[in-house]
Design a protein around this motif. Sequence first.
Motif, PDB file in Angstrom:
ATOM      1  N   SER A   7      52.575  37.577  13.787  1.00  0.00           N
ATOM      2  CA  SER A   7      51.479  37.479  12.811  1.00  0.00           C
ATOM      3  C   SER A   7      50.294  38.300  13.306  1.00  0.00           C
ATOM      4  O   SER A   7      50.243  38.691  14.485  1.00  0.00           O
ATOM      5  CB  SER A   7      51.040  36.016  12.628  1.00  0.00           C
ATOM      6  OG  SER A   7      50.382  35.563  13.803  1.00  0.00           O
ATOM      7  N   GLY A   8      49.330  38.508  12.422  1.00  0.00           N
ATOM      8  CA  GLY A   8      48.112  39.203  12.832  1.00  0.00           C
ATOM      9  C   GLY A   8      47.358  38.399  13.876  1.00  0.00           C
ATOM     10  O   GLY A   8      46.824  38.956  14.846  1.00  0.00           O
ATOM     11  N   LEU A   9      47.333  37.088  13.687  1.00  0.00           N
ATOM     12  CA  LEU A   9      46.617  36.255  14.663  1.00  0.00           C
ATOM     13  C   LEU A   9      47.307  36.309  16.030  1.00  0.00           C
ATOM     14  O   LEU A   9      46.639  36.346  17.069  1.00  0.00           O
ATOM     15  CB  LEU A   9      46.501  34.814  14.146  1.00  0.00           C
ATOM     16  CG  LEU A   9      45.697  33.870  15.033  1.00  0.00           C
ATOM     17  CD1 LEU A   9      44.283  34.392  15.297  1.00  0.00           C
ATOM     18  CD2 LEU A   9      45.628  32.471  14.421  1.00  0.00           C
ATOM     19  N   TYR A  59      36.777  37.532  12.595  1.00  0.00           N
ATOM     20  CA  TYR A  59      37.702  36.680  11.818  1.00  0.00           C
ATOM     21  C   TYR A  59      37.719  35.276  12.443  1.00  0.00           C
ATOM     22  O   TYR A  59      37.909  35.130  13.657  1.00  0.00           O
ATOM     23  CB  TYR A  59      39.071  37.350  11.889  1.00  0.00           C
ATOM     24  CG  TYR A  59      40.239  36.577  11.359  1.00  0.00           C
ATOM     25  CD1 TYR A  59      40.297  36.155  10.033  1.00  0.00           C
ATOM     26  CD2 TYR A  59      41.335  36.297  12.185  1.00  0.00           C
ATOM     27  CE1 TYR A  59      41.399  35.473   9.559  1.00  0.00           C
ATOM     28  CE2 TYR A  59      42.447  35.616  11.705  1.00  0.00           C
ATOM     29  CZ  TYR A  59      42.464  35.204  10.391  1.00  0.00           C
ATOM     30  OH  TYR A  59      43.561  34.527   9.913  1.00  0.00           O
ATOM     31  N   GLU A  62      35.451  44.060  15.677  1.00  0.00           N
ATOM     32  CA  GLU A  62      36.127  44.042  14.367  1.00  0.00           C
ATOM     33  C   GLU A  62      35.162  44.755  13.431  1.00  0.00           C
ATOM     34  O   GLU A  62      34.076  44.241  13.154  1.00  0.00           O
ATOM     35  CB  GLU A  62      36.377  42.596  13.919  1.00  0.00           C
ATOM     36  CG  GLU A  62      37.157  42.496  12.619  1.00  0.00           C
ATOM     37  CD  GLU A  62      37.344  41.048  12.168  1.00  0.00           C
ATOM     38  OE1 GLU A  62      37.805  40.214  12.970  1.00  0.00           O
ATOM     39  OE2 GLU A  62      37.001  40.750  11.005  1.00  0.00           O
ATOM     40  N   SER A 121      35.639  41.171   8.603  1.00  0.00           N
ATOM     41  CA  SER A 121      36.454  41.019   7.396  1.00  0.00           C
ATOM     42  C   SER A 121      35.951  39.953   6.425  1.00  0.00           C
ATOM     43  O   SER A 121      36.592  39.678   5.422  1.00  0.00           O
ATOM     44  CB  SER A 121      37.901  40.729   7.788  1.00  0.00           C
ATOM     45  OG  SER A 121      37.956  39.589   8.615  1.00  0.00           O
ATOM     46  N   ASP A 148      40.089  44.744  16.315  1.00  0.00           N
ATOM     47  CA  ASP A 148      40.862  44.343  15.142  1.00  0.00           C
ATOM     48  C   ASP A 148      40.589  45.397  14.077  1.00  0.00           C
ATOM     49  O   ASP A 148      39.503  45.458  13.496  1.00  0.00           O
ATOM     50  CB  ASP A 148      40.432  42.941  14.685  1.00  0.00           C
ATOM     51  CG  ASP A 148      41.307  42.405  13.558  1.00  0.00           C
ATOM     52  OD1 ASP A 148      41.811  43.220  12.762  1.00  0.00           O
ATOM     53  OD2 ASP A 148      41.466  41.175  13.454  1.00  0.00           O
ATOM     54  N   THR A 185      42.314  45.931  11.266  1.00  0.00           N
ATOM     55  CA  THR A 185      43.102  45.601  10.071  1.00  0.00           C
ATOM     56  C   THR A 185      42.474  46.138   8.787  1.00  0.00           C
ATOM     57  O   THR A 185      43.171  46.633   7.909  1.00  0.00           O
ATOM     58  CB  THR A 185      43.277  44.067   9.967  1.00  0.00           C
ATOM     59  OG1 THR A 185      43.881  43.584  11.173  1.00  0.00           O
ATOM     60  CG2 THR A 185      44.141  43.689   8.799  1.00  0.00           C
ATOM     61  N   ALA A 223      46.689  43.128  11.646  1.00  0.00           N
ATOM     62  CA  ALA A 223      47.436  42.141  10.869  1.00  0.00           C
ATOM     63  C   ALA A 223      48.194  42.967   9.828  1.00  0.00           C
ATOM     64  O   ALA A 223      47.650  43.333   8.784  1.00  0.00           O
ATOM     65  CB  ALA A 223      46.496  41.138  10.223  1.00  0.00           C
ATOM     66  N   THR A 228      50.389  42.008   8.019  1.00  0.00           N
ATOM     67  CA  THR A 228      50.460  41.108   6.872  1.00  0.00           C
ATOM     68  C   THR A 228      49.706  41.692   5.668  1.00  0.00           C
ATOM     69  O   THR A 228      50.083  41.447   4.521  1.00  0.00           O
ATOM     70  CB  THR A 228      49.765  39.779   7.275  1.00  0.00           C
ATOM     71  OG1 THR A 228      50.345  39.318   8.487  1.00  0.00           O
ATOM     72  CG2 THR A 228      49.846  38.734   6.205  1.00  0.00           C
ATOM     73  N   LYS A 229      48.649  42.457   5.949  1.00  0.00           N
ATOM     74  CA  LYS A 229      47.742  42.921   4.872  1.00  0.00           C
ATOM     75  C   LYS A 229      48.269  44.224   4.263  1.00  0.00           C
ATOM     76  O   LYS A 229      49.324  44.228   3.678  1.00  0.00           O
ATOM     77  CB  LYS A 229      46.319  43.074   5.420  1.00  0.00           C
ATOM     78  CG  LYS A 229      45.868  41.967   6.378  1.00  0.00           C
ATOM     79  CD  LYS A 229      45.791  40.604   5.753  1.00  0.00           C
ATOM     80  CE  LYS A 229      45.392  39.565   6.790  1.00  0.00           C
ATOM     81  NZ  LYS A 229      45.597  38.205   6.366  1.00  0.00           N
ATOM     82  N   LEU A 235      54.411  38.005   7.107  1.00  0.00           N
ATOM     83  CA  LEU A 235      53.449  37.802   8.191  1.00  0.00           C
ATOM     84  C   LEU A 235      53.906  38.654   9.367  1.00  0.00           C
ATOM     85  O   LEU A 235      55.066  38.537   9.809  1.00  0.00           O
ATOM     86  CB  LEU A 235      53.393  36.331   8.607  1.00  0.00           C
ATOM     87  CG  LEU A 235      52.620  35.417   7.655  1.00  0.00           C
ATOM     88  CD1 LEU A 235      53.007  33.964   7.875  1.00  0.00           C
ATOM     89  CD2 LEU A 235      51.117  35.593   7.825  1.00  0.00           C
ATOM     90  N   LEU A 236      53.022  39.512   9.856  1.00  0.00           N
ATOM     91  CA  LEU A 236      53.400  40.390  10.975  1.00  0.00           C
ATOM     92  C   LEU A 236      52.149  40.963  11.633  1.00  0.00           C
ATOM     93  O   LEU A 236      51.140  41.204  10.957  1.00  0.00           O
ATOM     94  CB  LEU A 236      54.276  41.548  10.473  1.00  0.00           C
ATOM     95  CG  LEU A 236      54.941  42.367  11.578  1.00  0.00           C
ATOM     96  CD1 LEU A 236      56.042  41.572  12.262  1.00  0.00           C
ATOM     97  CD2 LEU A 236      55.529  43.666  11.025  1.00  0.00           C
ATOM     98  N   TRP A 274      44.757  39.204   2.121  1.00  0.00           N
ATOM     99  CA  TRP A 274      44.356  40.391   1.358  1.00  0.00           C
ATOM    100  C   TRP A 274      45.307  41.525   1.717  1.00  0.00           C
ATOM    101  O   TRP A 274      46.194  41.352   2.540  1.00  0.00           O
ATOM    102  CB  TRP A 274      42.900  40.781   1.675  1.00  0.00           C
ATOM    103  CG  TRP A 274      42.481  40.679   3.126  1.00  0.00           C
ATOM    104  CD1 TRP A 274      42.155  39.520   3.785  1.00  0.00           C
ATOM    105  CD2 TRP A 274      42.349  41.726   4.092  1.00  0.00           C
ATOM    106  NE1 TRP A 274      41.822  39.790   5.092  1.00  0.00           N
ATOM    107  CE2 TRP A 274      41.922  41.150   5.313  1.00  0.00           C
ATOM    108  CE3 TRP A 274      42.525  43.110   4.051  1.00  0.00           C
ATOM    109  CZ2 TRP A 274      41.696  41.887   6.470  1.00  0.00           C
ATOM    110  CZ3 TRP A 274      42.284  43.859   5.201  1.00  0.00           C
ATOM    111  CH2 TRP A 274      41.875  43.244   6.387  1.00  0.00           C
TER     112      TRP A 274
HETATM  113  C1  LIG Z   1      40.690  40.621  10.183  1.00  0.00           C
HETATM  114  C2  LIG Z   1      41.901  39.779  10.313  1.00  0.00           C
HETATM  115  N1  LIG Z   1      42.565  39.802  11.468  1.00  0.00           N
HETATM  116  C3  LIG Z   1      43.677  39.054  11.653  1.00  0.00           C
HETATM  117  C4  LIG Z   1      44.151  38.250  10.646  1.00  0.00           C
HETATM  118  C5  LIG Z   1      45.354  37.389  10.917  1.00  0.00           C
HETATM  119  O1  LIG Z   1      46.464  37.845  10.228  1.00  0.00           O
HETATM  120  P1  LIG Z   1      47.695  36.865   9.934  1.00  0.00           P
HETATM  121  O2  LIG Z   1      47.366  36.133   8.687  1.00  0.00           O
HETATM  122  O3  LIG Z   1      48.856  37.790   9.811  1.00  0.00           O
HETATM  123  O4  LIG Z   1      47.825  35.961  11.125  1.00  0.00           O
HETATM  124  C6  LIG Z   1      43.495  38.206   9.431  1.00  0.00           C
HETATM  125  C7  LIG Z   1      44.019  37.340   8.332  1.00  0.00           C
HETATM  126  O5  LIG Z   1      43.368  37.063   7.360  1.00  0.00           O
HETATM  127  C8  LIG Z   1      42.338  38.984   9.251  1.00  0.00           C
HETATM  128  O6  LIG Z   1      41.649  38.945   8.097  1.00  0.00           O
END
Ligand SMILES: Cc1ncc(COP(=O)(O)O)c(C=O)c1O
Length: 388
Positions: free
Chosen positions: A81-83, A107, A150, A154, A179, A181, A201, A203-204, A213-214, A334
């Motif tokens: 996941s992004g996290l 975030y 970041e 975001s 970050d 993303t 992330a 995922t976006k 989710l990645l 998003w």
């Molecule tokens: C800026 C940012 N970084 C990381 C993430 C985490 O991504 P994930 O939802 O894949 O864990 C998000 C998710 O909203 C995000 O907005």
Amino acid sequence: MKEDTLITSVGRRPEDFHGVVNTPVYRCSTVLFPTLESYLGRGKNRFDNVTYGIHGTPTTYTFEEAMAALEDGYRSVSVPSGLAAVTAALMSFLEAGDHVLMVDSVYGPTRTFCDGLLKRQGVETTYYDPAIGAGIGELMRPETAVVFCESPGSMTFEMQDIPAIAAAARERGAKVLMDNTWATPVFFKAFEHGVDVSIHACTKYVAGHSDVLLGAITCANEEDWLRVRTTVSELGICPGTEEVYLATRGLRTMKVRLNHQQESGLAVARWLEQRPEVARMLHPALPGDPGHALWKRDFKGASSLFAIVLHPCSRQAVAAMLDGLELFGIGSSWGGFESLIIPADPEGQRTATTWNGPGPCIRLHIGLEAVEDLIADLEKGFQRLNAA
Ligand SMILES: Cc1ncc(COP(=O)(O)O)c(C=O)c1O
């Protein structure tokens, strides 16, 4: 090779897969070895070969190669996941007794990780003003190992002076993790601006269809990559290959989607900017934004995630607006093909800076729908807000 060509071709090896265009989904835990000797020697190059599912498969190698090439980095590591990309990257460069400088507009779950697990592991976090620039040097201590950025944030979209922060960090021997993303590797070349580790992330916008989710962690050099790769391996995390396959598929069309969504996002933002209900726009690509000069200097484009600050109004009025929207979904995340809208609540998320509204903050993600339809939907929403 131009970027458009790179994004469609990098990492593909049809000759290895019976001519199949996309690297297939490899489902594996066990990998079989022909001899005892080859089995016993499997630890060598385990991050390049296929030795056990957790260390990588042709599916993950294709994706990681594509991410690293787009970013112009050394190599990439994919995570579930992004996290996980944020947390694994932080854990790779921090140990007990270290100090991390974390941007105040980060975030939310990244903040939660610093205040929770990192603190319990003996790592101290200091939050800093996103506008700090070269002033970050004054917050650095001998034990500061990481400066985390970041840009833009975001939720509230403050831009950071990444080259100035990176120069100050480098002078004092700290790593810069970012970050990235929001911009994706298409709109911000992190390594050209002094970043050591770029976090996504996927995922976006990379996956782009709200069904994956990645995360990906890309490093500028071999030493940092090996550190991240080893940490991720020690943690025992790996992404599902179906997810990686879908994200690779998304990546091939990401630039086309991003360019389209950039224009649609700006068109909706310019319309919102004229609305009497809107007190402030939070979008770095708009000339009036405080971060516009930095965005123009360093970024190649803007994605379609931004926010508005309304004039003071009740929660019921905001609910009347959002609840009746037909094209904007109310939901987290998003970067997909569809438009989204959520309240952003910066007040509860700040410790180094104070947020001065004046009214509710609303975050919008503009998808691939027609701009005219989105604007009509928002216009009816403002009518409901005003009538509430
Ligand atoms: C800026 C940012 N970084 C990381 C993430 C985490 O991504 P994930 O939802 O894949 O864990 C998000 C998710 O909203 C995000 O907005």
